[in-house]
Scaffold this motif. Structure first.
Motif, PDB file in Angstrom:
ATOM      1  N   LYS A  42      38.883  89.429  -5.626  1.00 24.70           N
ATOM      2  CA  LYS A  42      40.208  88.850  -5.416  1.00 24.70           C
ATOM      3  C   LYS A  42      40.135  87.867  -4.261  1.00 24.70           C
ATOM      4  CE  LYS A  42      42.188  91.725  -8.311  1.00 24.70           C
ATOM      5  NZ  LYS A  42      42.825  91.339  -9.519  1.00 24.70           N
ATOM      6  N   HIS A  43      40.961  86.866  -4.314  1.00 30.09           N
ATOM      7  CA  HIS A  43      41.039  85.886  -3.239  1.00 30.09           C
ATOM      8  C   HIS A  43      42.469  85.847  -2.723  1.00 30.09           C
ATOM      9  CE1 HIS A  43      37.046  84.311  -3.999  1.00 30.09           C
ATOM     10  NE2 HIS A  43      37.333  84.327  -5.287  1.00 30.09           N
ATOM     11  N   SER A  44      42.626  85.261  -1.579  1.00 27.51           N
ATOM     12  CA  SER A  44      43.965  85.173  -1.007  1.00 27.51           C
ATOM     13  C   SER A  44      44.824  84.208  -1.826  1.00 27.51           C
ATOM     14  CB  SER A  44      43.897  84.689   0.441  1.00 27.51           C
ATOM     15  OG  SER A  44      43.511  83.337   0.487  1.00 27.51           O
ATOM     16  N   VAL A  45      46.110  84.316  -1.693  1.00 26.48           N
ATOM     17  CA  VAL A  45      47.047  83.440  -2.395  1.00 26.48           C
ATOM     18  C   VAL A  45      46.819  81.999  -1.956  1.00 26.48           C
ATOM     19  CG1 VAL A  45      49.488  82.892  -2.708  1.00 26.48           C
ATOM     20  CG2 VAL A  45      48.738  85.271  -2.697  1.00 26.48           C
ATOM     21  N   LEU A  46      46.568  81.802  -0.683  1.00 25.00           N
ATOM     22  CA  LEU A  46      46.330  80.459  -0.174  1.00 25.00           C
ATOM     23  C   LEU A  46      45.120  79.831  -0.852  1.00 25.00           C
ATOM     24  CD1 LEU A  46      47.025  78.177   1.756  1.00 25.00           C
ATOM     25  CD2 LEU A  46      45.632  79.309   3.490  1.00 25.00           C
ATOM     26  N   ALA A  48      44.003  80.433  -3.848  1.00 26.86           N
ATOM     27  CA  ALA A  48      44.389  80.084  -5.217  1.00 26.86           C
ATOM     28  C   ALA A  48      45.236  78.820  -5.244  1.00 26.86           C
ATOM     29  CB  ALA A  48      45.151  81.246  -5.856  1.00 26.86           C
ATOM     30  N   ILE A  49      46.151  78.687  -4.302  1.00 23.31           N
ATOM     31  CA  ILE A  49      47.001  77.494  -4.239  1.00 23.31           C
ATOM     32  C   ILE A  49      46.157  76.257  -3.946  1.00 23.31           C
ATOM     33  CG2 ILE A  49      48.819  76.360  -2.889  1.00 23.31           C
ATOM     34  CD1 ILE A  49      50.077  79.168  -2.560  1.00 23.31           C
ATOM     35  N   LYS A  52      44.102  75.256  -7.033  1.00 24.25           N
ATOM     36  CA  LYS A  52      44.951  74.611  -8.040  1.00 24.25           C
ATOM     37  C   LYS A  52      45.285  73.179  -7.619  1.00 24.25           C
ATOM     38  CE  LYS A  52      48.173  74.970 -11.425  1.00 24.25           C
ATOM     39  NZ  LYS A  52      47.823  75.025 -12.808  1.00 24.25           N
TER      40      LYS A  52
END
Length: 69
Positions: A42-46, A48-49, A52
């Protein structure tokens, strides 16, 4: 709190030390949680943002240059 007295200064410094200790514990737990998430893939939300956003930026750049589909 009266910080002009020795007792007041002592209490003030103890409260500050406890706050600093608590903040360090929070930081340690956060880092341990992020490391455990990375081990699970898993990676942090940041992350992933940013991934993208970079993907969209690259696609748009390629389209503008004539190489994109």
């Amino acid at each position: 709190m009266n910080t002009t007295t020795a007792g007041g200064k002592l209490v003030f410094h103890i409260m500050g030390a406890l706050a600093e200790f608590e903040r360090a514990l929070i930081s340690e737990r956060s880092k341990a949680g992020m490391q455990a998430a990375r081990k699970r893939g898993k990676h942090s939300v940041l992350f992933a943002i940013l991934r993208k956003a970079l993907s969209l930026l690259l696609k748009n750049s390629l389209k503008e240059s004539g190489y994109g589909t």
